[in-house]
Scaffold this motif. Structure first.
Motif, short mmCIF file in Angstrom:
data_model
loop_
_atom_site.label_atom_id
_atom_site.label_comp_id
_atom_site.label_asym_id
_atom_site.label_seq_id
_atom_site.Cartn_x
_atom_site.Cartn_y
_atom_site.Cartn_z
N UNK A 288 25.79 36.12 49.63
CA UNK A 288 24.56 35.35 49.48
C UNK A 288 24.93 34.08 48.69
N UNK A 289 24.19 32.95 48.86
CA UNK A 289 24.51 31.78 48.04
C UNK A 289 24.56 32.16 46.56
N UNK A 290 25.62 31.72 45.89
CA UNK A 290 25.86 32.03 44.48
C UNK A 290 26.17 33.51 44.21
N UNK A 291 26.47 34.25 45.29
CA UNK A 291 26.89 35.64 45.13
C UNK A 291 28.27 35.70 44.46
N UNK A 292 28.59 36.90 43.96
CA UNK A 292 29.81 37.06 43.15
C UNK A 292 30.83 37.98 43.85
N UNK A 293 32.08 37.57 43.79
CA UNK A 293 33.19 38.42 44.25
C UNK A 293 33.95 38.90 43.01
N UNK A 294 34.12 40.22 42.90
CA UNK A 294 34.80 40.84 41.75
C UNK A 294 36.12 41.42 42.27
N UNK A 295 37.25 40.93 41.75
CA UNK A 295 38.57 41.35 42.27
C UNK A 295 39.33 42.18 41.23
N UNK A 296 40.46 42.74 41.63
CA UNK A 296 41.26 43.59 40.74
C UNK A 296 42.04 42.79 39.71
N UNK A 297 42.59 43.52 38.73
CA UNK A 297 43.18 42.83 37.59
C UNK A 297 44.53 42.18 37.88
N UNK A 298 45.08 42.41 39.08
CA UNK A 298 46.30 41.67 39.46
C UNK A 298 46.03 40.81 40.68
N UNK A 299 44.75 40.53 40.91
CA UNK A 299 44.41 39.88 42.18
C UNK A 299 43.66 38.55 42.01
N UNK A 300 43.94 37.87 40.88
CA UNK A 300 43.27 36.58 40.70
C UNK A 300 43.57 35.66 41.89
N UNK A 301 42.56 34.92 42.32
CA UNK A 301 42.74 34.07 43.51
C UNK A 301 43.42 32.77 43.08
N UNK A 302 44.52 32.45 43.76
CA UNK A 302 45.20 31.18 43.47
C UNK A 302 44.43 30.10 44.23
N UNK A 303 44.10 29.04 43.56
CA UNK A 303 43.29 27.94 44.13
C UNK A 303 42.00 28.45 44.79
N UNK A 304 41.10 29.02 44.02
CA UNK A 304 39.86 29.57 44.60
C UNK A 304 39.02 28.52 45.31
N UNK A 305 39.17 27.24 44.87
CA UNK A 305 38.38 26.17 45.52
C UNK A 305 38.70 26.03 47.01
N UNK A 306 39.91 26.48 47.41
CA UNK A 306 40.27 26.47 48.84
C UNK A 306 39.27 27.28 49.66
N UNK A 307 38.69 28.28 49.02
CA UNK A 307 37.74 29.16 49.73
C UNK A 307 36.30 28.89 49.27
N UNK A 308 36.13 27.80 48.54
CA UNK A 308 34.82 27.47 47.97
C UNK A 308 34.30 28.52 47.00
N UNK A 309 35.22 29.07 46.24
CA UNK A 309 34.84 29.98 45.15
C UNK A 309 35.04 29.26 43.82
N UNK A 310 34.13 29.51 42.88
CA UNK A 310 34.24 28.95 41.54
C UNK A 310 34.48 30.11 40.58
N UNK A 311 35.56 30.05 39.77
CA UNK A 311 35.76 31.15 38.82
C UNK A 311 34.65 31.14 37.77
N UNK A 312 34.00 32.28 37.54
CA UNK A 312 32.98 32.31 36.48
C UNK A 312 33.52 32.99 35.23
N UNK A 313 34.45 33.90 35.44
CA UNK A 313 35.17 34.59 34.35
C UNK A 313 36.43 35.11 35.02
N UNK A 314 37.40 35.58 34.23
CA UNK A 314 38.58 36.17 34.88
C UNK A 314 38.12 37.29 35.80
#
Ligand SMILES: C[S@@+](CC[C@H](N)C(=O)[O-])C[C@H]1O[C@@H](n2cnc3c(N)ncnc32)[C@H](O)[C@@H]1O
Length: 260
Positions: free
Chosen positions: A225-251
């Motif tokens: 959904x617009x402004x929805x959140x994706x929660x990933x695993x502790x070794x799975x931080x997204x490199x260059x999240x802006x490539x996918x139009x994601x904004x990091x809100x917290x680790x």
């Protein structure tokens, strides 16, 4: 008959529709080679023939390659962030949340979500979609029986409230079970749920190739959904999240930025 790893995974694809070429080759090949070496079959072709003939062996193979370890409140600090910031924020904006636990394994993750949400809203308002590629693991998830080790990070109050102990087993309460809708789903090929406010996908993307991961991030983006959140695993931080139009809100938490 001499088969290469490639011959083997192509045949596995035809037999099961699992695309092992999207999983990191070195890791997957090492696991499969070790499994075959321990079996009575000794090479790819003989092992494959046995898989065709024997459904039980096929199920075992499936569980072995998909790696099902999980636990309640895995990486507790991130569950704290979910409780203190992410969920209150989402609940402020939406009356009802659509939540998807993708690659949920034996159910600890979606059940943790249901218990955590019960601190905010009544249980009858909680609906979590929980999916995994492995049908036998989903069966275990539905049974909802766990050993103490799986519960070690879970707040005591939730254990007391939502489990009953019989022998060494802890059984999750039906009131939590009914919050979760388990379905079989392959992240590589099946259609994704739509309009999710929160997608929790942890400790599976590490097994995929960069190309497969990239496709999955794009699909998660569309699924949110617009402004929805994706929660990933502790070794799975997204490199260059802006490539996918994601904004990091917290680790480990990313917000869908805007429609592409
Ligand atoms: C290590 S477990 C992670 C469980 C849970 N998310 C957690 O973090 O504790 C990985 C899960 O991913 C699932 N899986 C592997 N490949 C998949 C795919 N292509 N589509 C959906 N699930 C997959 C496996 O069956 C396994 O249950």
């Amino acid at each position: 008959m001499q088969w290469s790893y490639l011959d083997f995974i192509q045949s596995i694809f035809k037999l099961t529709t699992i695309d092992l070429s999207s999983y990191k080759e070195r890791q997957m090949k090492r696991r499969i080679d070790a499994l075959i070496a321990r079996s009575e079959y000794k090479n790819y072709h003989a092992y494959f023939k046995a898989l065709v003939a024997n459904k039980e062996l096929r199920d075992e193979f499936m569980s072995y390659i998909t790696i099902n370890v999980s636990e309640f409140y895995r990486n507790p600090k991130q569950w704290e962030a979910l409780e203190k910031d992410i969920l209150p924020n989402l609940l402020q904006k939406h009356d009802e949340l659509k939540i998807w636990s993708a690659a949920c394994s034996t159910g600890e993750e979606p059940y943790s979500l249901a218990m955590l949400l019960s601190r905010f809203i009544p249980l009858n308002q909680i609906k979590i979609i929980a999916t995994d590629i492995d049908a036998s693991i989903l069966q275990k998830a539905k049974e909802g029986s766990y050993i103490e080790k799986n519960l070690q990070n879970l707040p005591k109050e939730l254990i007391v409230k939502y489990f009953h102990k019989q022998g060494a087993e802890y059984y999750i309460d039906d009131s939590i079970k009914t919050c979760v809708d388990f379905r079989q789903h392959d992240l590589l090929k099946d259609e994704y749920p739509k309009n999710c406010h929160l997608i929790v996908c942890r400790n599976v993307l590490i097994y995929f190739t960069e190309e497969a991961k990239s496709k999955i991030y794009n699909k998660f983006y569309k699924s949110l959904h617009p402004e929805g959140i994706l929660f990933v695993g502790s070794t799975e931080q997204i490199i260059l999240p802006q490539r996918y139009n994601f904004v990091p809100v917290q680790s480990f938490f990313y917000k869908k930025a805007y429609e592409i």
